[in-house]
Design an enzyme around this catalytic site. Structure first.
Site, short mmCIF file in Angstrom:
data_model
loop_
_atom_site.label_atom_id
_atom_site.label_comp_id
_atom_site.label_asym_id
_atom_site.label_seq_id
_atom_site.Cartn_x
_atom_site.Cartn_y
_atom_site.Cartn_z
NE ARG A 94 -4.03 2.11 2.07
CZ ARG A 94 -3.99 3.43 2.31
NH1 ARG A 94 -2.89 3.96 2.82
NH2 ARG A 94 -5.03 4.19 2.06
CB CYS A 95 4.01 2.12 1.76
SG CYS A 95 3.55 1.91 3.48
#
Length: 410
Positions: A399-400
């Protein structure tokens, strides 16, 4: 697509995402300056690029359009005027006139192609990159021993943090740490000048010149009307309230902001390092963020009766707050590492809770978090694992590493 930006959930089918393939900026890390540049280790560039390509292909294999930050930036700098404005802003924000090198740096950055300009700014400019004969002042020749005129930006492959899509608009974030402050310049220029975005007058709910810090890893779009934001070491409550006021004032879709306080530590850097949404009623969570009986500090912000004010409701139970804002009778919190104290701590350090949903019940995770991945599968989640030995050294998960800009509604 009517709008180039459209995010109304964390789990709707992902259609378009912005990534940054790690480049020379990673090779400009040295042990002496790791802390300054927010890294714990030095990735091996060929390996981290191979792993990142694997990640990008995993997305493409599921029909996701992958856009690269470097390409978008090159296309945004589409005139000499914009190029020069960008260089002047970079030099100003890098405080590059302290050692008297402004003129030489400006000429060096503008001397090549737009592609070379973007790469130089991202990878950093070494003092040895400017030939000695160009250094006409004594203070240039006798500058301190720090090797860079412009610091590299090794955290750029975490495209989630500098900006976030919320509804049909964006939050261009003010980064907390000095090493990352310049990163949001890129999305600002892309939204302002790239042909794909510039003509759509995309609203900016938050801008990078704000006084208070906020980062995209703390911003989660839970539903078409609710945004969750973490109060963390990188995101301040003042910034959250200002974003909420802008949202409530200039659009009607988002009516609630759920504010979640998490421990302020490197292991729990952002809300998405301890909590992500993986299905309509299923979430990953690191148990250490909750107190007894699931208690935490939770606040729900809604539009206030007075202009530029918000109504604040305080609570303390995360599960109950999630059920309330999502209108669910039950939710399932899936613990990182299965809740085992050793496995959860180890896999949390490697972003076991940081999943990227590409559709309801389908997520991308790091292969190294095998305990957490098996627990997800046991809860009916399809898990697509990507290689992570080098990517994980930067302290961020799938997600980062992604900035979704378009999802289908759910």
């Amino acid at each position: 697509m009517k709008y180039p930006v459209h995010i109304t959930s964390e789990i709707g089918e992902l259609k378009t995402v912005i990534l940054h393939r790690p480049g020379k900026e990673v090779e400009n890390l040295t042990p002496e300056y790791l802390k300054r540049l927010l890294f714990d280790d030095i990735p091996f560039l060929p390996a981290i690029q191979k792993e990142h390509d694997y990640f990008a292909n995993a997305l493409r294999n599921r029909g996701v359009e992958v856009l690269y930050l470097t390409t978008l930036m090159e296309e945004a700098l589409n005139s000499n005027e914009i190029r020069e404005k960008f260089v002047d802003q970079i030099l100003t924000e890098s405080k590059s006139n302290i050692n008297g090198a402004w003129k030489n740096l400006r000429a060096y950055l503008l001397s090549g192609s737009t592609k070379e300009l973007v790469e130089k700014v991202m990878s950093g400019v070494l003092k040895t990159d400017i030939p000695s004969e160009k250094k006409i002042h004594l203070y240039e020749l006798m500058s301190d021993h720090y090797p860079f005129y412009l610091d590299p930006m090794p955290n750029l492959y975490f495209t989630r943090d500098p900006a976030a899509a919320i509804g049909n608009g964006v939050s261009i974030n003010r980064m907390q740490e000095r090493a990352r402050k310049r990163e949001s310049i890129f999305m600002d220029y892309i939204m302002n000048y790239h042909p794909r975005f510039a003509n759509h007058q995309i609203p900016k709910w938050f801008t990078r010149d704000n006084r208070f810090a906020m980062e995209g890893g703390d911003q989660l779009v839970l539903s078409k009307d609710t945004l969750a934001i973490g109060v963390s070491a990188r995101t301040s409550p003042q910034a959250i309230e200002q974003l909420a006021i802008q949202l409530f004032k200039y659009q009607d879709q988002f009516t609630k902001v759920l504010v979640v306080e998490i421990p302020k530590s490197r292991a729990f850097m952002h809300l998405d390092t301890v909590f992500t949404m993986v299905d309509h009623n299923k979430f990953t969570i690191h148990p250490a963020i909750q107190g007894p009986d699931g208690n935490m500090r939770i606040f729900t912000l809604e539009k206030g009766e007075q202009e530029n004010r918000v109504k604040i409701t305080e609570g303390n139970n995360f599960s109950e707050a999630l059920k309330a804002v999502l209108n669910l009778d039950e939710i399932i919190l899936i613990p990182c590492g299965g809740g085992d104290p050793i496995a959860s701590a180890r896999e949390q350090w490697n972003d076991g809770s940081n999943t990227l949903a590409i559709s309801p019940g389908v997520v991308i995770t790091y292969d190294r978090n095998y305990v957490s991945n098996e627990v997800l599968r046991n809860h009916g989640i399809e898990v697509i694992e990507v290689q992570s030995s080098e990517l994980s050294r930067g302290r961020g998960g799938p997600r980062c590493m992604s900035m979704p800009i378009y999802r289908e509604d759910i």
